[in-house]
Design a protein around this motif. Sequence first.
Motif, PDB file in Angstrom:
ATOM      1  N   ASN A  40      -4.067 -26.695 -16.787  1.00  0.00           N
ATOM      2  CA  ASN A  40      -3.696 -25.324 -16.491  1.00  0.00           C
ATOM      3  C   ASN A  40      -2.193 -25.123 -16.706  1.00  0.00           C
ATOM      4  OD1 ASN A  40      -6.328 -24.701 -15.684  1.00  0.00           O
ATOM      5  ND2 ASN A  40      -5.929 -25.329 -13.575  1.00  0.00           N
ATOM      6  N   VAL A  41      -1.757 -23.875 -16.695  1.00  0.00           N
ATOM      7  CA  VAL A  41      -0.337 -23.561 -16.820  1.00  0.00           C
ATOM      8  C   VAL A  41       0.438 -24.267 -15.702  1.00  0.00           C
ATOM      9  CG1 VAL A  41       1.360 -21.714 -16.741  1.00  0.00           C
ATOM     10  CG2 VAL A  41      -0.820 -21.343 -17.910  1.00  0.00           C
ATOM     11  N   TYR A  42       1.537 -24.949 -16.069  1.00  0.00           N
ATOM     12  CA  TYR A  42       2.386 -25.693 -15.129  1.00  0.00           C
ATOM     13  C   TYR A  42       1.615 -26.752 -14.344  1.00  0.00           C
ATOM     14  CZ  TYR A  42       5.884 -22.103 -16.081  1.00  0.00           C
ATOM     15  OH  TYR A  42       6.782 -21.257 -16.704  1.00  0.00           O
ATOM     16  N   ASN A  43       0.487 -27.201 -14.886  1.00  0.00           N
ATOM     17  CA  ASN A  43      -0.322 -28.239 -14.232  1.00  0.00           C
ATOM     18  C   ASN A  43      -0.845 -27.819 -12.861  1.00  0.00           C
ATOM     19  OD1 ASN A  43      -0.358 -30.614 -16.054  1.00  0.00           O
ATOM     20  ND2 ASN A  43       1.867 -30.487 -15.827  1.00  0.00           N
ATOM     21  N   ARG A  44      -1.003 -26.533 -12.637  1.00  0.00           N
ATOM     22  CA  ARG A  44      -1.534 -26.057 -11.359  1.00  0.00           C
ATOM     23  C   ARG A  44      -3.006 -26.436 -11.220  1.00  0.00           C
ATOM     24  NH1 ARG A  44       1.254 -20.284 -12.534  1.00  0.00           N
ATOM     25  NH2 ARG A  44       3.327 -20.709 -11.652  1.00  0.00           N
ATOM     26  N   GLU A  45      -3.435 -26.580  -9.969  1.00  0.00           N
ATOM     27  CA  GLU A  45      -4.818 -26.964  -9.719  1.00  0.00           C
ATOM     28  C   GLU A  45      -5.794 -25.860 -10.116  1.00  0.00           C
ATOM     29  OE1 GLU A  45      -5.527 -28.371  -5.815  1.00  0.00           O
ATOM     30  OE2 GLU A  45      -4.000 -29.951  -5.898  1.00  0.00           O
TER      31      GLU A  45
END
Length: 230
Positions: A145-150
Amino acid sequence: MGRWFALSVLLLIGGAMVSVWRGWLDVPAEWSPWAPLDVKAVPNWLTGYKLMRLRSDPELCAQALSSSGLRVTRQSDSPDAKCPLIGALRVQGGEVALSSSFLASCPLAVAYALFERHTLQPVAQAVYGEKVSRLDHLGSFACRNVYNRESGALSRHASADALDIAGFRLASGRSISVLKDWPGQTRDAQFLRQVRDGACEAFSVVLSPDYNAAHRNHFHVDVGRWSVCR
């Protein structure tokens, strides 16, 4: 009077476009909206439109790619993967060597080739009087996901539509790093800013250290549907 003049101009433009589309009026390919993009041709006001068309037309994208001079190998499709890739390419380089090959959608590969030819090398010649010999990057495809968000939206990296550029090496061996050389008003900083600005002509989104701290060490470039240049 003004209304009739405007209508006449619109009818004239519309008639000319229909004539080009039907083949009744012969114009150079670079000035025809329906002709495939030629990466070697000097970009003009139709280039952005032609790049946009590549996203939904694989055959047209393949035609554009054939004019790019990039060395690529086609990858096996992975339709059942968590982040499926269809028609992906491994870009191995062109005139400019790469720190490593990277996965790319066809539209990203074409945009990269356009950037290398019409922005990167001309800016390097103007600023340093020599060519770029290598581009250093931090990768392209990443199923996240964007910015490695969960949770939240998938990154453009999840479809191999994005590349993170970290720096460049000149033919003389001189290295320019986004992380180290962006701050200040040095010649290297000016080069990086000109490269960033020019990249916006080839890519839909270009994010630099001016955008946020997450991009302090690279330029994020992608061919998504949004348009941001910062």
